[in-house]
Design a protein around this motif. Structure first.
Motif, PDB file in Angstrom:
ATOM      1  N   THR A 332       8.402   5.328   3.104  1.00 51.76           N
ATOM      2  CA  THR A 332       8.197   6.505   3.950  1.00 51.76           C
ATOM      3  C   THR A 332       8.224   6.078   5.413  1.00 51.76           C
ATOM      4  OG1 THR A 332       5.785   6.248   3.926  1.00 51.76           O
ATOM      5  CG2 THR A 332       6.783   7.536   2.138  1.00 51.76           C
ATOM      6  N   GLY A 335       4.874   3.875   5.529  1.00 53.47           N
ATOM      7  CA  GLY A 335       4.303   3.206   4.378  1.00 53.47           C
ATOM      8  C   GLY A 335       5.280   3.072   3.231  1.00 53.47           C
ATOM      9  N   GLU A 337       5.558   4.065  -0.978  1.00 53.99           N
ATOM     10  CA  GLU A 337       5.042   4.652  -2.206  1.00 53.99           C
ATOM     11  C   GLU A 337       5.507   3.799  -3.386  1.00 53.99           C
ATOM     12  OE1 GLU A 337       6.142   8.723  -2.584  1.00 53.99           O
ATOM     13  OE2 GLU A 337       5.193   9.323  -0.697  1.00 53.99           O
ATOM     14  N   SER A 346      -1.275   4.511 -13.147  1.00 52.49           N
ATOM     15  CA  SER A 346      -0.416   3.750 -12.243  1.00 52.49           C
ATOM     16  C   SER A 346      -0.006   2.451 -12.906  1.00 52.49           C
ATOM     17  CB  SER A 346      -1.146   3.439 -10.932  1.00 52.49           C
ATOM     18  OG  SER A 346      -0.347   2.639 -10.096  1.00 52.49           O
ATOM     19  N   THR A 361      -1.532   2.869  -5.248  1.00 53.90           N
ATOM     20  CA  THR A 361      -0.340   3.676  -5.443  1.00 53.90           C
ATOM     21  C   THR A 361       0.490   3.787  -4.181  1.00 53.90           C
ATOM     22  OG1 THR A 361      -1.614   5.683  -4.970  1.00 53.90           O
ATOM     23  CG2 THR A 361      -1.377   5.030  -7.278  1.00 53.90           C
ATOM     24  N   THR A 362      -0.090   3.502  -3.020  1.00 52.80           N
ATOM     25  CA  THR A 362       0.663   3.523  -1.764  1.00 52.80           C
ATOM     26  C   THR A 362       0.179   2.398  -0.857  1.00 52.80           C
ATOM     27  OG1 THR A 362      -0.898   5.047  -0.685  1.00 52.80           O
ATOM     28  CG2 THR A 362       0.999   6.027  -1.839  1.00 52.80           C
ATOM     29  N   ASP A 364      -0.230   2.092   3.048  1.00 52.19           N
ATOM     30  CA  ASP A 364      -0.223   2.992   4.200  1.00 52.19           C
ATOM     31  C   ASP A 364      -0.317   2.231   5.512  1.00 52.19           C
ATOM     32  OD1 ASP A 364      -0.161   5.350   2.597  1.00 52.19           O
ATOM     33  OD2 ASP A 364      -2.309   5.082   2.195  1.00 52.19           O
TER      34      ASP A 364
END
Length: 517
Positions: A332, A335, A337, A346, A361-362, A364
Motif C-alpha cells: 500500500t 505499508g 498487507e 492468518s 496481518t499488516t 504499517d
C-alpha cells in the motif's frame, strides 16, 4: 594423446591473454599468468574505475563475505586477519595490497567496458571490442578469459511484489544502495531471506527505528565465531606459512565433507542444522516457521552470521528487529498487507521481542522497502561472443569442459566458483588449467584449443545443470546457462580439494582439439 591439428593463416596480436574483469577472479588469474607464463603479454580490462568487482560495487550497510576468507582469499597470499568473515571495505583493501605487493597493477586498464568478443579462425585470434570514455577500441588476443562474475551489474533480478508501485516511501535494491543514505529513525522492511537480507537486518538496526525481515520462505542461518575467534592448534604450533596452508585446506575440506553429508544423508543433515539454528536463537524465540526451510541444506545456500549478529539483533528486552514469514498480498502507500490463508485467521507469523509468536496481518507506517530478492544471473557478463562472424553464441547449447571452457569455442576460458563453497578455489582451478593449456600449446607450437564432445561421449552423455540449486535466481536463469555432462571432462566440479589437485596435475588435453596458424 595425439594432437588433432588444423592449419590456419597467422597474424600478429596485441596480447597473448586478455582477462575481462578485475574482481577476485581476474586478479587471481593475472597472478597465475604472471607466475606460470612469464613471457605472455597479458592485460586485464575492467569496466569500472577500480578493482574489486563485487566489493567495489556493493555499498549497502554491513556488506560482507558469505563464506570464510581463509578459502575465499588468494592461495598465494593468505588472508592476514583473524576474522574469517569480513566486510567489503576490508576485502577490497586486502585485494589492493595483493596487487601492490605482486606488481599486478601494470596489467590493469580501467573504464574499458567490453562490448563484444569475436573469434577468427583465419587469424587464430580474438578481437575484443570495448568502449573507453566514449571511444570504441579493438584489441586482438590469442586467449580471452571472462572473469566478470555471474550476475548482471546493471540490472537486478526482477521481483514480483504486488502493488510495489503504490508505495510512497523509498524503494531500494541493495545492489544500488544510495551512497550516504540516511536511514536513521526509519521503519524499514527488508524483503528476502538470503545472505543479503540476513546481513542487512542487524546492520540497519544500528540506526533505524525498526527493521523487519519479511520472507516468503526461510533459509538456513548458522552462527560462526568471528571476532575474538580463539587460535587453533595449527596457528599455535606450526610455522606461519604452514599454518596458513593447513587452515585453507582444512576449511575447504571440512566444507566439502559437510556438503557430502547433506547430499547423501539429507535427513541427518537437516536435523543437525536445525540443532545449530535453535541453539543460536535468543532464548524462547520461535524457531518455526522463521528458521525452518522447506529444503535440505545446500539445495540453496546456507547463510552464515558472524558471531550470531542476526540472532542477537532479534533478542534482548527491546529488540529493534523482527522476522515475519508470510506472502505479500499487496503493498500500500505506507505499508504492506500480508496474505491470509483459508481456514485460519492468518497465515502470517512474526518472531518478535522475547521470541513469542504473534499474529501480524499488516506492516504499517513503513518508510523504506529494501528488495533483497536476489541477483540476475548473467553468464559471462552478458557479452556477445561470436565465432567466425556467426550469431552470438547461445550458451544453453554448449557444454562446459572442466568448468573452464565451452564446447566448440576456441581459446576462451571463463571463471566460475562454487555455490556450496568459496568462490575463489573454483576460479583458481580454471586459472591453473589455463596456464597449463597455454604452456602445452607453446611446447606443441599450436595456436588454438577447442573443446569438442566426441561421438562416444555424446552417445552416453546425460545433461547436468549449471549450479545445482533450487534458488529463484538460479531457476530464472536456466535457459541462459550452459550445461554439464555426466562423463569427464564434461562433468561439473563438485569437490574443491580434488578439483584443485586435478587442475594442478590432472589431464588437461582430453576433449581438446588443437589447431595451428
Amino acid at each position: 594423446m595425439g594432437l588433432s591439428i588444423e592449419k590456419k593463416a597467422s597474424t600478429e596480436v596485441d596480447y597473448d591473454v586478455i582477462v575481462v574483469g578485475a574482481g577476485i577472479s581476474g586478479i587471481n588469474c593475472a597472478y597465475r599468468l604472471q607466475t606460470e607464463t612469464p613471457d605472455a603479454k597479458i592485460a586485464v580490462f575492467e569496466a569500472r574505475g577500480d578493482v574489486g568487482g563485487t566489493w567495489d560495487l556493493f555499498k549497502y550497510p554491513g556488506v560482507r563475505s558469505d563464506s570464510d576468507l581463509f578459502t575465499y582469499g588468494f592461495a598465494w597470499e593468505p588472508w592476514p586477519y583473524s576474522t574469517p568473515i569480513a566486510e567489503g571495505p576490508l576485502i577490497l583493501s586486502y585485494m589492493k595490497d595483493c596487487i601492490k605487493k605482486y606488481g599486478l597493477g601494470k596489467y590493469l586498464h580501467f573504464h574499458h567496458k567490453v562490448l563484444s568478443v569475436d573469434w577468427s579462425s583465419k587469424g587464430q585470434s580474438w578481437t575484443v571490442e570495448m568502449e573507453h570514455k566514449g571511444r570504441i577500441k579493438r584489441f586482438t588476443s590469442r586467449f580471452v578469459v571472462l572473469g566478470s562474475g555471474y550476475y548482471d551489474y546493471d540490472k537486478p533480478l526482477k521481483s514480483e511484489i504486488p502493488g510495489i508501485e503504490n508505495f510512497q516511501g523509498k524503494v531500494i535494491h541493495p545492489q544500488f544502495w544510495p551512497e550516504d543514505y540516511d536511514y536513521a529513525d526509519q521503519n524499514i522492511v527488508v524483503i528476502g531471506s538470503g545472505a543479503t537480507a540476513i546481513t542487512l537486518l542487524p546492520n540497519l538496526a544500528k540506526q533505524a527505528r525498526h527493521v523487519t525481515m519479511l520472507q516468503r520462505s526461510p533459509s538456513y542461518v548458522v552462527s560462526t565465531p568471528n571476532v575474538g575467534r580463539p587460535k587453533t592448534w595449527s596457528e599455535t604450533l606450526l610455522p606461519r606459512r604452514a599454518a596458513e596452508v593447513w587452515k585453507r585446506w582444512y576449511h575447504m575440506t571440512f566444507q566439502w565433507c559437510v556438503v557430502l553429508m547433506c547430499r547423501y544423508f539429507p535427513n541427518f543433515a537437516t536435523a543437525e542444522f536445525r540443532k545449530l539454528v535453535v541453539a543460536s536463537l535468543p532464548e524462547g524465540f520461535a524457531h518455526d516457521p522463521h528458521f525452518t526451510p522447506s529444503y535440505v541444506p545446500w539445495q540453496q545456500r546456507v547463510c552464515l552470521t558472524p558471531d550470531g549478529d542476526l540472532q542477537r539483533a532479534l533478542g534482548g528486552p527491546k529488540p529493534k528487529c523482527e522476522v515475519v514469514t508470510a506472502k505479500i498480498r499487496t503493498v500500500t502507500e505506507r505499508g504492506i498487507e500480508l496474505e491470509r490463508s483459508k481456514g485460519s485467521s492468518s497465515s502470517v507469523n512474526s518472531g518478535k521481542g522475547n521470541g513469542n509468536t504473534n499474529i501480524t496481518t499488516t506492516l504499517d507506517d513503513v518508510d523504506v522497502i529494501v528488495t533483497a530478492t536476489g541477483l540476475r544471473m548473467h553468464f559471462m557478463g552478458g557479452i556477445p561472443v561470436r565465432v567466425d562472424g556467426g550469431d552470438p553464441i547461445k550458451w544453453s547449447t554448449r557444454r562446459c569442459w572442466h568448468s573452464a571452457m565451452l564446447s566448440d569455442v576456441p581459446n576462451l576460458f571463463f571463471m566460475i566458483g562454487y555455490v556450496d563453497a568459496s568462490w575463489t578455489p573454483g576460479a583458481d582451478a580454471t586459472a591453473r588449467i589455463l596456464t597449463r593449456v597455454y604452456r602445452h600449446m607453446q611446447r606443441q607450437k599450436v595456436t588454438s584449443a577447442t573443446p569438442r564432445v566426441g561421438a562416444v561421449d555424446a552417445a552416453r552423455m546425460q545433461d547436468r545443470r549449471f549450479w545445482n540449486l533450487t534458488s529463484n535466481y538460479r531457476e530464472s536463469a536456466d535457459s541462459r546457462l550452459p550445461r554439464y555432462g555426466s562423463v569427464a571432462p564434461w562433468k561439473p566440479r563438485d569437490a574443491p580439494p580434488r578439483d584443485l589437485l586435478y587442475a594442478r596435475w590432472g589431464d588437461v588435453t582430453t576433449g581438446l582439439h588443437f589447431g595451428v596458424a
